[in-house]
Design an enzyme around this catalytic site. Structure first.
Site, PDB file in Angstrom:
ATOM      1  N   ARG A   1       0.550  -1.508   0.168  1.00  0.00           N
ATOM      2  CA  ARG A   1       0.509  -0.300   0.622  1.00  0.00           C
ATOM      3  C   ARG A   1       0.798   1.170   0.504  1.00  0.00           C
ATOM      4  NH1 ARG A   1      -2.548  -0.257   4.821  1.00  0.00           N
ATOM      5  NH2 ARG A   1      -1.287  -1.344   6.113  1.00  0.00           N
TER       6      ARG A   1
ATOM      7  N   ASP B   1      -8.568  -2.566   9.486  1.00  0.00           N
ATOM      8  CA  ASP B   1      -7.039  -2.850   9.526  1.00  0.00           C
ATOM      9  C   ASP B   1      -5.902  -2.014  10.600  1.00  0.00           C
ATOM     10  OD1 ASP B   1      -8.000  -0.173   8.457  1.00  0.00           O
ATOM     11  OD2 ASP B   1      -6.885   0.242   7.194  1.00  0.00           O
TER      12      ASP B   1
ATOM     13  N   GLU C   1     -10.624   8.944  17.227  1.00  0.00           N
ATOM     14  CA  GLU C   1     -10.852   7.851  16.955  1.00  0.00           C
ATOM     15  C   GLU C   1     -11.476   6.274  16.926  1.00  0.00           C
ATOM     16  OE1 GLU C   1      -8.544   5.483  13.114  1.00  0.00           O
ATOM     17  OE2 GLU C   1      -7.406   6.521  14.304  1.00  0.00           O
TER      18      GLU C   1
END
Length: 530
Positions: free
Chosen positions: A272, A306, A490
Protein backbone atom coordinates in the site's frame (compact mmCIF):
# COMPACT_ATOMS: atom_id res chain seq x y z
CA UNK A 1 -33.77 20.74 -35.18
CA UNK A 2 -31.52 17.74 -35.81
CA UNK A 3 -33.16 14.54 -37.03
CA UNK A 4 -32.03 10.95 -37.39
CA UNK A 5 -31.09 11.64 -41.00
CA UNK A 6 -29.00 14.72 -40.26
CA UNK A 7 -25.31 13.73 -40.74
CA UNK A 8 -24.07 16.87 -38.97
CA UNK A 9 -25.99 15.94 -35.85
CA UNK A 10 -24.66 12.39 -35.81
CA UNK A 11 -21.09 13.58 -36.44
CA UNK A 12 -21.38 15.99 -33.53
CA UNK A 13 -22.87 13.26 -31.32
CA UNK A 14 -20.04 10.87 -32.18
CA UNK A 15 -17.37 13.47 -31.42
CA UNK A 16 -19.06 14.41 -28.13
CA UNK A 17 -19.31 10.74 -27.11
CA UNK A 18 -15.65 10.10 -27.88
CA UNK A 19 -14.53 13.20 -25.99
CA UNK A 20 -16.67 12.25 -23.00
CA UNK A 21 -15.28 8.74 -23.08
CA UNK A 22 -11.70 10.03 -23.27
CA UNK A 23 -12.30 12.38 -20.37
CA UNK A 24 -13.67 9.55 -18.25
CA UNK A 25 -10.84 7.23 -19.31
CA UNK A 26 -8.22 9.81 -18.31
CA UNK A 27 -9.79 10.07 -14.87
CA UNK A 28 -10.09 6.32 -14.42
CA UNK A 29 -6.42 5.82 -15.31
CA UNK A 30 -5.11 8.61 -13.09
CA UNK A 31 -1.72 7.63 -11.77
CA UNK A 32 -0.89 7.21 -8.12
CA UNK A 33 2.25 8.73 -6.52
CA UNK A 34 4.09 5.42 -6.90
CA UNK A 35 3.33 5.45 -10.63
CA UNK A 36 4.37 9.09 -11.08
CA UNK A 37 7.62 8.93 -9.13
CA UNK A 38 9.22 5.48 -9.57
CA UNK A 39 12.44 5.26 -7.61
CA UNK A 40 11.92 8.53 -5.78
CA UNK A 41 8.71 7.29 -4.17
CA UNK A 42 10.33 4.11 -2.86
CA UNK A 43 13.37 6.04 -1.64
CA UNK A 44 11.29 8.53 0.34
CA UNK A 45 8.99 5.91 1.85
CA UNK A 46 11.82 3.52 2.72
CA UNK A 47 13.91 6.26 4.33
CA UNK A 48 11.08 7.21 6.68
CA UNK A 49 11.83 10.92 6.31
CA UNK A 50 8.20 11.61 7.25
CA UNK A 51 6.89 10.02 10.46
CA UNK A 52 3.64 9.03 8.70
CA UNK A 53 3.83 7.02 5.46
CA UNK A 54 0.66 8.74 4.27
CA UNK A 55 2.33 12.17 4.20
CA UNK A 56 4.24 11.71 0.95
CA UNK A 57 1.31 10.09 -0.84
CA UNK A 58 -0.72 13.24 -0.17
CA UNK A 59 2.00 15.68 -1.22
CA UNK A 60 1.39 17.71 -4.38
CA UNK A 61 4.36 18.12 -6.75
CA UNK A 62 5.29 21.73 -7.43
CA UNK A 63 6.29 21.01 -11.03
CA UNK A 64 6.27 18.37 -13.73
CA UNK A 65 7.02 14.90 -12.28
CA UNK A 66 9.41 14.09 -15.14
CA UNK A 67 11.57 17.09 -14.30
CA UNK A 68 11.52 16.22 -10.59
CA UNK A 69 12.63 12.68 -11.44
CA UNK A 70 15.39 13.91 -13.73
CA UNK A 71 16.78 16.11 -10.96
CA UNK A 72 16.50 13.28 -8.46
CA UNK A 73 18.52 10.94 -10.66
CA UNK A 74 21.19 13.60 -11.16
CA UNK A 75 21.48 14.65 -7.53
CA UNK A 76 20.91 11.46 -5.47
CA UNK A 77 24.47 10.21 -5.93
CA UNK A 78 26.15 13.46 -5.07
CA UNK A 79 27.92 13.91 -1.71
CA UNK A 80 25.70 15.53 0.91
CA UNK A 81 22.46 14.84 -0.93
CA UNK A 82 19.57 15.37 1.51
CA UNK A 83 16.48 13.40 0.48
CA UNK A 84 14.17 15.19 2.91
CA UNK A 85 15.22 18.64 1.71
CA UNK A 86 14.78 17.48 -1.89
CA UNK A 87 11.24 16.30 -1.12
CA UNK A 88 10.31 19.49 0.73
CA UNK A 89 11.72 21.60 -2.12
CA UNK A 90 9.73 19.82 -4.81
CA UNK A 91 6.48 18.98 -3.03
CA UNK A 92 3.81 20.84 -1.08
CA UNK A 93 3.27 19.05 2.22
CA UNK A 94 -0.33 18.29 3.29
CA UNK A 95 -2.02 19.71 6.37
CA UNK A 96 -3.90 17.80 9.05
CA UNK A 97 -7.66 18.33 8.81
CA UNK A 98 -8.90 20.55 11.61
CA UNK A 99 -5.48 21.06 13.22
CA UNK A 100 -5.94 24.83 13.62
CA UNK A 101 -9.35 24.54 15.28
CA UNK A 102 -9.47 25.58 18.95
CA UNK A 103 -12.10 23.95 21.13
CA UNK A 104 -14.29 25.83 23.59
CA UNK A 105 -14.80 23.02 26.11
CA UNK A 106 -17.09 25.11 28.28
CA UNK A 107 -19.61 25.40 25.45
CA UNK A 108 -20.22 21.65 25.62
CA UNK A 109 -19.86 18.71 23.30
CA UNK A 110 -22.94 19.26 21.11
CA UNK A 111 -21.99 22.83 20.08
CA UNK A 112 -18.48 21.49 19.48
CA UNK A 113 -19.77 18.85 17.06
CA UNK A 114 -21.97 21.34 15.22
CA UNK A 115 -18.99 23.68 14.79
CA UNK A 116 -16.76 20.84 13.61
CA UNK A 117 -19.03 20.05 10.68
CA UNK A 118 -17.87 23.32 9.11
CA UNK A 119 -14.24 22.70 10.08
CA UNK A 120 -14.25 19.22 8.52
CA UNK A 121 -16.26 20.17 5.42
CA UNK A 122 -14.43 20.43 2.12
CA UNK A 123 -15.85 22.44 -0.78
CA UNK A 124 -16.14 20.87 -4.24
CA UNK A 125 -12.62 20.00 -5.35
CA UNK A 126 -10.72 21.82 -8.04
CA UNK A 127 -8.73 19.46 -10.21
CA UNK A 128 -5.00 19.66 -9.41
CA UNK A 129 -2.73 17.98 -11.91
CA UNK A 130 -0.56 15.20 -10.45
CA UNK A 131 -2.32 15.33 -7.06
CA UNK A 132 -3.38 11.97 -5.64
CA UNK A 133 -6.71 13.53 -4.64
CA UNK A 134 -9.66 12.47 -6.82
CA UNK A 135 -11.69 15.63 -7.18
CA UNK A 136 -15.34 15.42 -6.17
CA UNK A 137 -18.13 17.64 -7.57
CA UNK A 138 -19.93 18.34 -4.28
CA UNK A 139 -18.93 19.34 -0.75
CA UNK A 140 -18.14 16.60 1.76
CA UNK A 141 -17.00 15.95 5.33
CA UNK A 142 -13.60 14.38 6.06
CA UNK A 143 -12.90 12.37 9.24
CA UNK A 144 -10.12 14.65 10.53
CA UNK A 145 -6.41 14.53 11.33
CA UNK A 146 -4.37 12.56 8.76
CA UNK A 147 -7.61 11.61 7.03
CA UNK A 148 -7.97 14.69 4.85
CA UNK A 149 -10.15 13.06 2.17
CA UNK A 150 -13.56 11.42 2.27
CA UNK A 151 -13.75 7.80 3.44
CA UNK A 152 -16.46 5.41 2.37
CA UNK A 153 -17.87 3.66 5.43
CA UNK A 154 -16.84 6.47 7.80
CA UNK A 155 -19.21 8.74 5.93
CA UNK A 156 -22.39 6.84 6.82
CA UNK A 157 -21.79 7.33 10.53
CA UNK A 158 -20.84 10.95 9.94
CA UNK A 159 -24.16 11.36 8.12
CA UNK A 160 -26.03 10.16 11.22
CA UNK A 161 -24.76 13.24 13.03
CA UNK A 162 -25.36 15.52 10.07
CA UNK A 163 -28.96 14.33 10.10
CA UNK A 164 -29.30 15.36 13.74
CA UNK A 165 -27.75 18.74 12.94
CA UNK A 166 -30.27 19.10 10.08
CA UNK A 167 -27.46 19.31 7.54
CA UNK A 168 -29.37 17.28 4.99
CA UNK A 169 -27.75 19.40 2.30
CA UNK A 170 -24.39 17.88 3.18
CA UNK A 171 -25.87 14.38 3.40
CA UNK A 172 -27.28 14.77 -0.10
CA UNK A 173 -24.01 16.18 -1.43
CA UNK A 174 -22.07 13.24 -0.03
CA UNK A 175 -24.54 10.72 -1.46
CA UNK A 176 -24.18 12.45 -4.83
CA UNK A 177 -20.38 12.29 -4.56
CA UNK A 178 -20.48 8.56 -3.91
CA UNK A 179 -22.90 8.08 -6.79
CA UNK A 180 -20.45 10.02 -8.97
CA UNK A 181 -17.58 7.74 -7.91
CA UNK A 182 -19.59 4.61 -8.68
CA UNK A 183 -20.66 5.92 -12.07
CA UNK A 184 -17.08 6.91 -12.87
CA UNK A 185 -15.08 3.98 -11.51
CA UNK A 186 -17.69 1.26 -11.06
CA UNK A 187 -17.29 1.27 -7.27
CA UNK A 188 -16.60 3.55 -4.31
CA UNK A 189 -12.87 3.56 -3.50
CA UNK A 190 -11.65 3.31 0.09
CA UNK A 191 -11.21 7.11 -0.14
CA UNK A 192 -10.97 9.69 -2.91
CA UNK A 193 -7.28 9.12 -3.58
CA UNK A 194 -5.67 7.51 -6.62
CA UNK A 195 -3.78 5.07 -4.40
CA UNK A 196 -7.14 3.71 -3.17
CA UNK A 197 -8.39 2.72 -6.61
CA UNK A 198 -7.69 -0.99 -6.09
CA UNK A 199 -10.22 -1.48 -3.31
CA UNK A 200 -13.48 -0.33 -1.77
CA UNK A 201 -14.68 -0.43 1.86
CA UNK A 202 -17.73 -1.97 3.60
CA UNK A 203 -20.66 -1.24 1.21
CA UNK A 204 -22.78 1.26 3.11
CA UNK A 205 -24.12 3.18 0.10
CA UNK A 206 -27.57 1.59 0.31
CA UNK A 207 -27.80 2.68 3.95
CA UNK A 208 -26.74 6.21 3.01
CA UNK A 209 -29.42 6.26 0.34
CA UNK A 210 -32.05 5.08 2.82
CA UNK A 211 -31.01 7.80 5.26
CA UNK A 212 -31.39 10.43 2.54
CA UNK A 213 -34.74 9.01 1.46
CA UNK A 214 -35.99 9.24 5.04
CA UNK A 215 -35.21 12.95 4.99
CA UNK A 216 -36.72 13.76 1.58
CA UNK A 217 -40.41 13.98 2.36
CA UNK A 218 -42.44 13.12 -0.72
CA UNK A 219 -39.32 12.52 -2.82
CA UNK A 220 -38.04 9.22 -1.43
CA UNK A 221 -39.14 7.21 -4.47
CA UNK A 222 -37.51 9.60 -6.91
CA UNK A 223 -34.24 9.48 -4.93
CA UNK A 224 -34.30 5.69 -5.01
CA UNK A 225 -35.10 5.42 -8.70
CA UNK A 226 -32.51 8.05 -9.64
CA UNK A 227 -29.85 5.94 -7.93
CA UNK A 228 -30.97 2.51 -9.08
CA UNK A 229 -28.15 2.34 -11.62
CA UNK A 230 -25.66 3.22 -8.88
CA UNK A 231 -26.92 0.42 -6.66
CA UNK A 232 -26.67 -2.00 -9.58
CA UNK A 233 -23.11 -0.95 -10.41
CA UNK A 234 -21.96 -1.38 -6.82
CA UNK A 235 -23.67 -4.76 -6.64
CA UNK A 236 -21.91 -5.78 -9.85
CA UNK A 237 -18.56 -4.73 -8.36
CA UNK A 238 -19.00 -7.05 -5.39
CA UNK A 239 -20.60 -9.90 -7.34
CA UNK A 240 -18.54 -9.78 -10.54
CA UNK A 241 -16.14 -12.68 -10.96
CA UNK A 242 -13.40 -13.53 -13.43
CA UNK A 243 -13.92 -17.27 -13.74
CA UNK A 244 -17.13 -19.01 -12.71
CA UNK A 245 -15.28 -22.34 -12.35
CA UNK A 246 -13.08 -21.03 -9.55
CA UNK A 247 -14.05 -21.62 -5.93
CA UNK A 248 -13.06 -18.04 -5.17
CA UNK A 249 -12.55 -15.19 -7.58
CA UNK A 250 -12.20 -11.52 -6.66
CA UNK A 251 -14.90 -10.77 -4.05
CA UNK A 252 -16.93 -13.92 -4.71
CA UNK A 253 -16.64 -17.30 -2.95
CA UNK A 254 -18.60 -20.37 -4.08
CA UNK A 255 -19.15 -22.89 -1.33
CA UNK A 256 -19.66 -26.62 -1.75
CA UNK A 257 -23.44 -26.49 -1.98
CA UNK A 258 -23.36 -23.79 -4.72
CA UNK A 259 -24.00 -21.03 -2.19
CA UNK A 260 -22.35 -17.73 -3.15
CA UNK A 261 -21.05 -15.42 -0.44
CA UNK A 262 -18.53 -12.60 -0.43
CA UNK A 263 -15.13 -11.71 0.95
CA UNK A 264 -12.86 -8.69 0.96
CA UNK A 265 -10.37 -8.64 -1.90
CA UNK A 266 -8.01 -5.89 -3.05
CA UNK A 267 -7.00 -6.03 -6.72
CA UNK A 268 -3.39 -5.09 -5.88
CA UNK A 269 -0.53 -7.31 -4.73
CA UNK A 270 2.08 -4.66 -3.98
CA UNK A 271 2.67 -2.56 -0.84
CA UNK A 272 0.00 0.00 0.00
CA UNK A 273 1.48 3.35 -0.95
CA UNK A 274 0.05 5.06 2.13
CA UNK A 275 1.58 2.35 4.37
CA UNK A 276 4.58 1.41 2.23
CA UNK A 277 7.20 0.96 4.95
CA UNK A 278 4.77 -0.89 7.22
CA UNK A 279 3.79 -3.35 4.48
CA UNK A 280 7.38 -3.99 3.44
CA UNK A 281 8.20 -4.83 7.06
CA UNK A 282 5.20 -7.15 7.52
CA UNK A 283 5.74 -8.95 4.20
CA UNK A 284 9.37 -9.62 5.10
CA UNK A 285 8.16 -11.52 8.18
CA UNK A 286 5.49 -13.48 6.30
CA UNK A 287 5.96 -17.20 5.66
CA UNK A 288 4.27 -16.95 2.27
CA UNK A 289 5.08 -14.90 -0.83
CA UNK A 290 5.41 -11.15 -0.51
CA UNK A 291 2.80 -10.58 -3.22
CA UNK A 292 0.29 -12.65 -1.27
CA UNK A 293 1.13 -10.84 1.97
CA UNK A 294 0.53 -7.49 0.27
CA UNK A 295 -2.85 -8.63 -1.05
CA UNK A 296 -3.89 -9.87 2.39
CA UNK A 297 -2.93 -6.56 3.99
CA UNK A 298 -4.70 -4.59 1.28
CA UNK A 299 -7.82 -6.74 1.61
CA UNK A 300 -7.76 -6.19 5.37
CA UNK A 301 -7.70 -2.47 4.65
CA UNK A 302 -10.77 -2.88 2.42
CA UNK A 303 -12.62 -4.37 5.39
CA UNK A 304 -12.16 -1.16 7.39
CA UNK A 305 -10.85 -3.34 10.24
CA UNK A 306 -7.18 -2.65 9.56
CA UNK A 307 -6.09 -4.58 11.43
CA UNK A 308 -7.74 -7.21 13.62
CA UNK A 309 -7.30 -10.78 14.82
CA UNK A 310 -10.37 -11.54 12.68
CA UNK A 311 -8.01 -11.94 9.76
CA UNK A 312 -5.06 -13.72 11.42
CA UNK A 313 -4.31 -17.43 11.02
CA UNK A 314 -2.89 -17.67 14.54
CA UNK A 315 -5.18 -15.03 16.12
CA UNK A 316 -2.28 -12.90 17.32
CA UNK A 317 0.27 -11.99 14.64
CA UNK A 318 -0.25 -9.63 11.73
CA UNK A 319 2.30 -11.56 9.70
CA UNK A 320 -0.21 -14.45 9.52
CA UNK A 321 -2.96 -12.31 7.98
CA UNK A 322 -5.30 -14.30 5.70
CA UNK A 323 -8.13 -11.86 4.94
CA UNK A 324 -9.15 -13.45 1.64
CA UNK A 325 -9.72 -16.82 3.33
CA UNK A 326 -12.50 -15.31 5.42
CA UNK A 327 -16.18 -14.84 4.59
CA UNK A 328 -17.07 -11.90 6.89
CA UNK A 329 -20.50 -11.92 8.47
CA UNK A 330 -20.76 -8.11 8.40
CA UNK A 331 -19.91 -7.78 4.69
CA UNK A 332 -22.58 -10.29 3.73
CA UNK A 333 -25.19 -8.59 5.88
CA UNK A 334 -24.40 -5.30 4.16
CA UNK A 335 -24.76 -6.95 0.75
CA UNK A 336 -28.07 -8.44 1.89
CA UNK A 337 -29.25 -4.90 2.57
CA UNK A 338 -28.01 -3.81 -0.86
CA UNK A 339 -30.00 -6.63 -2.44
CA UNK A 340 -33.13 -5.70 -0.49
CA UNK A 341 -32.71 -2.04 -1.51
CA UNK A 342 -32.60 -3.16 -5.15
CA UNK A 343 -35.74 -5.21 -4.53
CA UNK A 344 -37.43 -2.03 -3.37
CA UNK A 345 -36.15 -0.10 -6.41
CA UNK A 346 -37.38 -2.72 -8.85
CA UNK A 347 -40.73 -2.84 -7.08
CA UNK A 348 -41.11 0.95 -7.38
CA UNK A 349 -40.42 0.69 -11.10
CA UNK A 350 -42.78 -2.23 -11.58
CA UNK A 351 -40.01 -4.55 -12.82
CA UNK A 352 -41.45 -7.82 -11.50
CA UNK A 353 -38.83 -10.10 -13.06
CA UNK A 354 -35.88 -8.16 -11.66
CA UNK A 355 -37.57 -7.82 -8.27
CA UNK A 356 -38.24 -11.54 -7.96
CA UNK A 357 -34.69 -12.41 -9.03
CA UNK A 358 -33.10 -10.06 -6.50
CA UNK A 359 -35.45 -11.24 -3.74
CA UNK A 360 -34.27 -14.81 -4.38
CA UNK A 361 -30.66 -13.61 -4.16
CA UNK A 362 -31.34 -11.90 -0.84
CA UNK A 363 -33.20 -14.93 0.55
CA UNK A 364 -30.32 -17.23 -0.41
CA UNK A 365 -27.80 -14.94 1.25
CA UNK A 366 -29.84 -14.73 4.43
CA UNK A 367 -30.07 -18.52 4.67
CA UNK A 368 -26.35 -18.85 3.96
CA UNK A 369 -25.35 -16.33 6.64
CA UNK A 370 -27.36 -18.29 9.19
CA UNK A 371 -26.02 -21.63 7.94
CA UNK A 372 -22.36 -20.72 7.81
CA UNK A 373 -21.96 -17.99 10.41
CA UNK A 374 -24.29 -18.86 13.30
CA UNK A 375 -22.49 -20.74 16.08
CA UNK A 376 -25.12 -22.35 18.25
CA UNK A 377 -22.53 -23.46 20.79
CA UNK A 378 -21.43 -19.94 21.76
CA UNK A 379 -24.57 -18.11 20.71
CA UNK A 380 -22.74 -15.81 18.29
CA UNK A 381 -22.38 -15.03 14.59
CA UNK A 382 -18.81 -15.76 13.48
CA UNK A 383 -16.84 -15.26 10.29
CA UNK A 384 -16.38 -18.36 8.15
CA UNK A 385 -13.04 -19.64 6.82
CA UNK A 386 -13.95 -21.10 3.44
CA UNK A 387 -10.56 -22.77 2.94
CA UNK A 388 -10.77 -24.66 6.23
CA UNK A 389 -14.55 -25.06 5.85
CA UNK A 390 -15.15 -23.96 9.43
CA UNK A 391 -15.97 -20.88 11.44
CA UNK A 392 -13.06 -18.84 12.73
CA UNK A 393 -12.17 -18.88 16.40
CA UNK A 394 -12.57 -15.12 16.82
CA UNK A 395 -15.57 -13.48 18.45
CA UNK A 396 -15.95 -9.93 17.14
CA UNK A 397 -18.59 -7.22 17.04
CA UNK A 398 -19.19 -8.10 13.40
CA UNK A 399 -21.54 -10.62 15.01
CA UNK A 400 -24.14 -7.92 15.71
CA UNK A 401 -24.77 -7.15 12.02
CA UNK A 402 -27.40 -9.91 11.58
CA UNK A 403 -29.40 -8.17 14.32
CA UNK A 404 -29.06 -4.74 12.73
CA UNK A 405 -30.41 -6.05 9.41
CA UNK A 406 -33.02 -8.36 10.92
CA UNK A 407 -31.51 -11.65 9.75
CA UNK A 408 -31.38 -13.21 13.22
CA UNK A 409 -34.22 -15.12 14.85
CA UNK A 410 -35.58 -13.92 18.19
CA UNK A 411 -33.73 -16.75 19.92
CA UNK A 412 -30.45 -15.93 18.22
CA UNK A 413 -30.82 -12.24 19.08
CA UNK A 414 -31.44 -13.11 22.72
CA UNK A 415 -28.24 -15.16 22.87
CA UNK A 416 -26.21 -12.45 21.13
CA UNK A 417 -27.49 -9.98 23.74
CA UNK A 418 -26.30 -12.26 26.53
CA UNK A 419 -22.84 -12.49 24.96
CA UNK A 420 -22.65 -8.75 24.45
CA UNK A 421 -23.47 -8.13 28.08
CA UNK A 422 -21.21 -10.79 29.54
CA UNK A 423 -18.20 -10.70 27.21
CA UNK A 424 -18.03 -7.46 25.20
CA UNK A 425 -19.43 -4.76 27.45
CA UNK A 426 -16.74 -2.87 29.35
CA UNK A 427 -16.66 0.32 31.41
CA UNK A 428 -16.45 2.57 28.34
CA UNK A 429 -18.60 0.63 25.87
CA UNK A 430 -18.17 -2.44 23.70
CA UNK A 431 -14.75 -3.86 22.93
CA UNK A 432 -14.24 -4.79 19.23
CA UNK A 433 -12.94 -8.32 19.85
CA UNK A 434 -11.97 -10.36 22.89
CA UNK A 435 -8.35 -10.61 21.68
CA UNK A 436 -5.62 -8.23 22.84
CA UNK A 437 -3.08 -8.31 20.01
CA UNK A 438 -1.85 -4.73 19.91
CA UNK A 439 -3.88 -4.16 16.74
CA UNK A 440 -6.26 -1.21 16.80
CA UNK A 441 -9.40 -3.24 15.92
CA UNK A 442 -8.89 -5.58 18.86
CA UNK A 443 -9.21 -5.22 22.63
CA UNK A 444 -9.05 -2.94 24.52
CA UNK A 445 -10.35 -0.59 21.83
CA UNK A 446 -13.90 0.42 20.99
CA UNK A 447 -15.06 2.19 17.83
CA UNK A 448 -18.10 4.38 17.19
CA UNK A 449 -19.52 2.50 14.17
CA UNK A 450 -19.57 -0.81 16.01
CA UNK A 451 -21.26 0.71 19.05
CA UNK A 452 -23.98 2.05 16.75
CA UNK A 453 -24.53 -1.22 14.90
CA UNK A 454 -24.86 -3.02 18.24
CA UNK A 455 -27.19 -0.43 19.78
CA UNK A 456 -29.53 -0.35 16.78
CA UNK A 457 -29.32 -4.10 16.33
CA UNK A 458 -30.47 -4.65 19.90
CA UNK A 459 -33.27 -2.14 19.46
CA UNK A 460 -34.51 -4.10 16.43
CA UNK A 461 -35.22 -6.96 18.85
CA UNK A 462 -36.55 -4.80 21.73
CA UNK A 463 -33.39 -5.21 23.83
CA UNK A 464 -33.60 -1.55 24.80
CA UNK A 465 -32.16 -1.85 28.30
CA UNK A 466 -28.86 -3.26 27.07
CA UNK A 467 -28.84 -0.86 24.13
CA UNK A 468 -29.27 2.05 26.53
CA UNK A 469 -26.48 0.78 28.80
CA UNK A 470 -24.05 0.55 25.88
CA UNK A 471 -25.05 4.01 24.65
CA UNK A 472 -24.63 5.45 28.13
CA UNK A 473 -21.19 3.97 28.74
CA UNK A 474 -19.89 4.91 25.30
CA UNK A 475 -21.17 8.49 25.38
CA UNK A 476 -19.83 9.01 28.91
CA UNK A 477 -16.39 7.88 27.78
CA UNK A 478 -16.52 10.20 24.75
CA UNK A 479 -17.54 13.16 26.91
CA UNK A 480 -15.03 12.32 29.65
CA UNK A 481 -12.17 12.52 27.17
CA UNK A 482 -13.66 15.63 25.54
CA UNK A 483 -13.83 17.45 28.87
CA UNK A 484 -10.17 16.66 29.52
CA UNK A 485 -8.74 17.26 26.06
CA UNK A 486 -11.27 19.19 24.01
CA UNK A 487 -11.19 16.43 21.41
CA UNK A 488 -13.37 13.65 20.10
CA UNK A 489 -11.16 10.77 18.99
CA UNK A 490 -11.14 8.12 16.30
CA UNK A 491 -11.25 5.26 18.84
CA UNK A 492 -11.27 4.75 22.62
CA UNK A 493 -9.87 2.39 25.22
CA UNK A 494 -13.12 1.04 26.64
CA UNK A 495 -11.54 -1.35 29.14
CA UNK A 496 -9.46 1.16 31.11
CA UNK A 497 -11.19 4.51 30.66
CA UNK A 498 -8.20 6.37 32.10
CA UNK A 499 -6.04 5.38 29.13
CA UNK A 500 -6.18 6.36 25.47
CA UNK A 501 -6.62 3.81 22.71
CA UNK A 502 -3.53 2.47 21.00
CA UNK A 503 -2.33 0.09 18.32
CA UNK A 504 -2.35 0.49 14.57
CA UNK A 505 -0.04 2.06 12.04
CA UNK A 506 -0.54 5.68 13.12
CA UNK A 507 -1.36 7.70 16.27
CA UNK A 508 -4.95 8.04 17.46
CA UNK A 509 -6.60 10.75 15.37
CA UNK A 510 -8.89 13.53 16.55
CA UNK A 511 -11.70 15.23 14.71
CA UNK A 512 -13.43 12.84 14.30
CA UNK A 513 -16.21 12.31 11.79
CA UNK A 514 -17.81 9.05 12.79
CA UNK A 515 -17.32 9.58 16.52
CA UNK A 516 -19.04 12.97 16.21
CA UNK A 517 -21.91 11.48 14.24
CA UNK A 518 -22.62 8.53 16.49
CA UNK A 519 -22.24 10.52 19.70
CA UNK A 520 -24.67 13.21 18.53
CA UNK A 521 -27.13 10.54 17.44
CA UNK A 522 -26.93 8.84 20.84
CA UNK A 523 -27.33 12.09 22.75
CA UNK A 524 -30.50 12.91 20.80
CA UNK A 525 -32.05 9.44 21.26
CA UNK A 526 -34.93 8.88 23.64
CA UNK A 527 -33.70 5.52 24.81
CA UNK A 528 -34.90 4.43 28.24
CA UNK A 529 -33.42 1.54 30.17
CA UNK A 530 -36.55 -0.55 30.33
Amino acid sequence: MATKTNPVFWSFLLIFTVLLSCKEERQIKRESPGDLFPGLFEAVQSAGIFPDSKTFTDCVPKRDPHKILEDFKKEKGKPGFDLKKFAEKNFELPEHAGEEYKTNIKAGVEPHINELWNVLTRKPDKYVQYSSLISLPYSYVVPGGRFREVYYWDSYFTMLGLEESRRIDLVENMVNNFAYLIRTYGFIPNGNRTYYLTRSQPPYFSLMLQLLMNNKAGKADSVLIANRDVLEKEYHFWMNTVNEKDTASAHVVRLQDSVVLNRYFDAGDWPREEAYHEDITTAAQSTGSKADAYRQLRSGAESGWDFSSRWFADASNLRTIRTTDIIPVDLNCLLYNLEMTLVKAYNREGDKKAREHMQRQADRRKRAVIQYCWDNKTGWFRDYNWRKQQQTGILSLAGVYPLYFGLASEGQAARVAVMLNSQFLKAGGLVSTLQNTGQQWDAPNGWAPLQWMAIKGLMEYKKNALAAEIADRWSRQNIRVFNKTGKLLEKYNVTDTTLIAGGGEYPNQDGFGWTNGVLLKILRMDLQKK
